[in-house]
Design a protein around this motif. Structure first.
Motif, PDB file in Angstrom:
ATOM      1  N   ILE A 182      66.701  11.136  -9.697  1.00  0.00           N
ATOM      2  CA  ILE A 182      68.124  11.069  -9.356  1.00  0.00           C
ATOM      3  C   ILE A 182      68.572   9.608  -9.185  1.00  0.00           C
ATOM      4  O   ILE A 182      69.760   9.344  -9.077  1.00  0.00           O
ATOM      5  N   ILE A 183      67.616   8.693  -9.184  1.00  0.00           N
ATOM      6  CA  ILE A 183      67.931   7.262  -9.149  1.00  0.00           C
ATOM      7  C   ILE A 183      68.303   6.843 -10.575  1.00  0.00           C
ATOM      8  O   ILE A 183      67.524   7.069 -11.504  1.00  0.00           O
ATOM      9  N   PRO A 184      69.465   6.244 -10.779  1.00  0.00           N
ATOM     10  CA  PRO A 184      69.849   5.831 -12.136  1.00  0.00           C
ATOM     11  C   PRO A 184      68.831   4.860 -12.745  1.00  0.00           C
ATOM     12  O   PRO A 184      68.374   3.935 -12.083  1.00  0.00           O
ATOM     13  N   ASP A 185      68.474   5.114 -13.995  1.00  0.00           N
ATOM     14  CA  ASP A 185      67.541   4.256 -14.734  1.00  0.00           C
ATOM     15  C   ASP A 185      66.245   4.026 -13.957  1.00  0.00           C
ATOM     16  O   ASP A 185      65.696   2.919 -13.916  1.00  0.00           O
ATOM     17  N   TYR A 186      65.729   5.087 -13.358  1.00  0.00           N
ATOM     18  CA  TYR A 186      64.508   5.010 -12.549  1.00  0.00           C
ATOM     19  C   TYR A 186      63.332   4.525 -13.393  1.00  0.00           C
ATOM     20  O   TYR A 186      63.121   4.968 -14.518  1.00  0.00           O
ATOM     21  N   ASP A 187      62.555   3.616 -12.822  1.00  0.00           N
ATOM     22  CA  ASP A 187      61.337   3.093 -13.438  1.00  0.00           C
ATOM     23  C   ASP A 187      60.323   2.890 -12.323  1.00  0.00           C
ATOM     24  O   ASP A 187      60.520   2.048 -11.442  1.00  0.00           O
ATOM     25  N   VAL A 188      59.242   3.660 -12.358  1.00  0.00           N
ATOM     26  CA  VAL A 188      58.274   3.624 -11.268  1.00  0.00           C
ATOM     27  C   VAL A 188      57.700   2.230 -11.036  1.00  0.00           C
ATOM     28  O   VAL A 188      57.430   1.850  -9.897  1.00  0.00           O
ATOM     29  N   THR A 189      57.533   1.457 -12.102  1.00  0.00           N
ATOM     30  CA  THR A 189      56.936   0.128 -11.918  1.00  0.00           C
ATOM     31  C   THR A 189      57.869  -0.823 -11.183  1.00  0.00           C
ATOM     32  O   THR A 189      57.411  -1.745 -10.517  1.00  0.00           O
ATOM     33  N   GLN A 190      59.181  -0.605 -11.292  1.00  0.00           N
ATOM     34  CA  GLN A 190      60.129  -1.457 -10.580  1.00  0.00           C
ATOM     35  C   GLN A 190      60.606  -0.823  -9.276  1.00  0.00           C
ATOM     36  O   GLN A 190      60.762  -1.513  -8.271  1.00  0.00           O
ATOM     37  N   ASP A 191      60.847   0.490  -9.306  1.00  0.00           N
ATOM     38  CA  ASP A 191      61.398   1.145  -8.123  1.00  0.00           C
ATOM     39  C   ASP A 191      60.335   1.500  -7.090  1.00  0.00           C
ATOM     40  O   ASP A 191      60.630   1.516  -5.895  1.00  0.00           O
ATOM     41  N   GLY A 192      59.122   1.768  -7.528  1.00  0.00           N
ATOM     42  CA  GLY A 192      58.059   2.119  -6.582  1.00  0.00           C
ATOM     43  C   GLY A 192      57.844   1.071  -5.502  1.00  0.00           C
ATOM     44  O   GLY A 192      57.860   1.395  -4.302  1.00  0.00           O
ATOM     45  N   PRO A 193      57.672  -0.195  -5.872  1.00  0.00           N
ATOM     46  CA  PRO A 193      57.486  -1.225  -4.847  1.00  0.00           C
ATOM     47  C   PRO A 193      58.687  -1.388  -3.919  1.00  0.00           C
ATOM     48  O   PRO A 193      58.535  -1.769  -2.760  1.00  0.00           O
ATOM     49  N   ALA A 194      59.882  -1.082  -4.396  1.00  0.00           N
ATOM     50  CA  ALA A 194      61.073  -1.178  -3.547  1.00  0.00           C
ATOM     51  C   ALA A 194      61.209   0.045  -2.640  1.00  0.00           C
ATOM     52  O   ALA A 194      61.716  -0.054  -1.520  1.00  0.00           O
ATOM     53  N   LEU A 195      60.754   1.204  -3.105  1.00  0.00           N
ATOM     54  CA  LEU A 195      60.824   2.427  -2.308  1.00  0.00           C
ATOM     55  C   LEU A 195      59.808   2.435  -1.170  1.00  0.00           C
ATOM     56  O   LEU A 195      60.066   3.010  -0.110  1.00  0.00           O
ATOM     57  N   PHE A 196      58.646   1.826  -1.373  1.00  0.00           N
ATOM     58  CA  PHE A 196      57.585   1.885  -0.367  1.00  0.00           C
ATOM     59  C   PHE A 196      58.038   1.363   1.001  1.00  0.00           C
ATOM     60  O   PHE A 196      57.866   2.065   2.013  1.00  0.00           O
ATOM     61  N   PRO A 197      58.634   0.174   1.104  1.00  0.00           N
ATOM     62  CA  PRO A 197      59.068  -0.270   2.432  1.00  0.00           C
ATOM     63  C   PRO A 197      60.163   0.612   3.023  1.00  0.00           C
ATOM     64  O   PRO A 197      60.211   0.814   4.241  1.00  0.00           O
ATOM     65  N   GLN A 198      61.030   1.170   2.179  1.00  0.00           N
ATOM     66  CA  GLN A 198      62.055   2.099   2.666  1.00  0.00           C
ATOM     67  C   GLN A 198      61.393   3.324   3.298  1.00  0.00           C
ATOM     68  O   GLN A 198      61.784   3.780   4.380  1.00  0.00           O
ATOM     69  N   MET A 199      60.383   3.845   2.612  1.00  0.00           N
ATOM     70  CA  MET A 199      59.675   5.019   3.103  1.00  0.00           C
ATOM     71  C   MET A 199      58.944   4.712   4.404  1.00  0.00           C
ATOM     72  O   MET A 199      59.004   5.500   5.363  1.00  0.00           O
ATOM     73  N   MET A 200      58.287   3.572   4.485  1.00  0.00           N
ATOM     74  CA  MET A 200      57.546   3.238   5.703  1.00  0.00           C
ATOM     75  C   MET A 200      58.484   3.037   6.888  1.00  0.00           C
ATOM     76  O   MET A 200      58.150   3.377   8.025  1.00  0.00           O
ATOM     77  N   ARG A 201      59.662   2.506   6.636  1.00  0.00           N
ATOM     78  CA  ARG A 201      60.645   2.374   7.711  1.00  0.00           C
ATOM     79  C   ARG A 201      61.076   3.750   8.215  1.00  0.00           C
ATOM     80  O   ARG A 201      61.194   3.970   9.425  1.00  0.00           O
ATOM     81  N   CYS A 202      61.312   4.675   7.277  1.00  0.00           N
ATOM     82  CA  CYS A 202      61.688   6.039   7.691  1.00  0.00           C
ATOM     83  C   CYS A 202      60.555   6.716   8.446  1.00  0.00           C
ATOM     84  O   CYS A 202      60.789   7.423   9.436  1.00  0.00           O
ATOM     85  N   MET A 203      59.323   6.498   7.999  1.00  0.00           N
ATOM     86  CA  MET A 203      58.169   7.068   8.714  1.00  0.00           C
ATOM     87  C   MET A 203      58.089   6.492  10.126  1.00  0.00           C
ATOM     88  O   MET A 203      57.776   7.214  11.078  1.00  0.00           O
ATOM     89  N   ALA A 204      58.376   5.208  10.275  1.00  0.00           N
ATOM     90  CA  ALA A 204      58.350   4.583  11.600  1.00  0.00           C
ATOM     91  C   ALA A 204      59.432   5.182  12.492  1.00  0.00           C
ATOM     92  O   ALA A 204      59.206   5.410  13.688  1.00  0.00           O
ATOM     93  N   LEU A 205      60.613   5.448  11.933  1.00  0.00           N
ATOM     94  CA  LEU A 205      61.672   6.093  12.712  1.00  0.00           C
ATOM     95  C   LEU A 205      61.221   7.475  13.184  1.00  0.00           C
ATOM     96  O   LEU A 205      61.394   7.843  14.350  1.00  0.00           O
ATOM     97  N   LYS A 206      60.632   8.248  12.276  1.00  0.00           N
ATOM     98  CA  LYS A 206      60.154   9.587  12.633  1.00  0.00           C
ATOM     99  C   LYS A 206      59.076   9.507  13.720  1.00  0.00           C
ATOM    100  O   LYS A 206      59.084  10.305  14.667  1.00  0.00           O
TER     101      LYS A 206
ATOM    102  N   ALA B  99      65.233   2.571  17.184  1.00  0.00           N
ATOM    103  CA  ALA B  99      65.135   1.433  16.265  1.00  0.00           C
ATOM    104  C   ALA B  99      64.167   0.384  16.788  1.00  0.00           C
ATOM    105  O   ALA B  99      63.329  -0.134  16.041  1.00  0.00           O
ATOM    106  N   ALA B 100      64.271   0.068  18.072  1.00  0.00           N
ATOM    107  CA  ALA B 100      63.392  -0.953  18.656  1.00  0.00           C
ATOM    108  C   ALA B 100      61.931  -0.514  18.569  1.00  0.00           C
ATOM    109  O   ALA B 100      61.053  -1.295  18.196  1.00  0.00           O
ATOM    110  N   ARG B 101      61.670   0.745  18.902  1.00  0.00           N
ATOM    111  CA  ARG B 101      60.283   1.235  18.845  1.00  0.00           C
ATOM    112  C   ARG B 101      59.809   1.338  17.399  1.00  0.00           C
ATOM    113  O   ARG B 101      58.645   1.032  17.095  1.00  0.00           O
ATOM    114  N   ALA B 102      60.681   1.748  16.491  1.00  0.00           N
ATOM    115  CA  ALA B 102      60.302   1.857  15.077  1.00  0.00           C
ATOM    116  C   ALA B 102      59.914   0.500  14.504  1.00  0.00           C
ATOM    117  O   ALA B 102      58.958   0.401  13.720  1.00  0.00           O
TER     118      ALA B 102
END
Length: 194
Positions: free
Chosen positions: A51-75, A13-16
């Motif tokens: 699989i995300i309820p009421d998925y909308d790329v214009t709203q969910d995309g910007p919220a998913l990006f930081p989640q994805m980058m955090r996971c990439m940092a962990l990896k 976590a610290a290194r990520a």
């Protein structure tokens, strides 16, 4: 199968956090984010993001990006500490994994960011050891490391394996009558006469 021992989640976590800070300071970070948002124009996904309820790329995309980058940092942190590509292929929620493919499609930007920061982006589908995505579970290694680095997960996007499969079975039932099967890998729709 990897034989590497995973490092302590707190150490990862610290290194990520350091890795993510370095990436965010890179002059092309915003371009990577923009490119990931544009990716949906050319490629859609029928079993990951939806699989995300009421998925909308214009709203969910910007919220998913930081989640994805955090996971990439962990990896990336696990890879740095173990040198083991398979060990670093941590299980992550399907919607986040799908977005990591969008990041990997920005190969020119990623290459330059890797060169400038000295940190590799780690993602290898062939190292997922037969997983079809959605293998993340509450309380597992990924969850503990993420929580140690950034606090609670966003449960809208962090859908565990059992719930992912339940939702995908619903999608199977919806898609089959229109000729889409094998989890979106096969289609028998007669487009010529439609």
């Amino acid at each position: 199968m990897s034989t590497a021992t995973l490092p302590n989640p707190d150490t990862v976590a610290a290194r990520a956090r350091e890795i993510l800070d370095t990436w965010q300071a890179d002059p092309e970070y915003a371009r990577l984010e923009k490119g990931c948002g544009m990716y949906s124009n050319d490629w859609t996904d029928s079993y990951g993001h939806v699989i995300i309820p009421d998925y909308d790329v214009t709203q969910d995309g910007p919220a998913l990006f930081p989640q994805m980058m955090r996971c990439m940092a962990l990896k990336s942190a696990v890879y740095e500490m173990t040198g083991d590509e398979q060990a670093a292929e941590l299980p992550v929620p399907v919607p986040i994994d799908v977005l990591s493919h969008a990041a990997c499609a920005q190969i020119n930007v990623l290459t330059r960011m890797q060169q400038r920061t000295g940190t590799l982006f780690v993602h290898a589908t062939d190292m997922e050891a037969g997983r079809s995505g959605g293998t993340w579970e509450f309380g597992d290694y990924t969850h503990r490391a993420y929580r140690a680095a950034w606090g609670p997960v966003d449960e809208r996007y962090w859908i565990d394996a059992a719930e992912t499969e339940r939702r995908r079975k619903i999608l199977d039932q919806k898609y089959e009558p229109i000729g889409i099967s094998d989890r979106g890998r096969r289609a028998t729709i007669d487009l010529a006469s439609a």
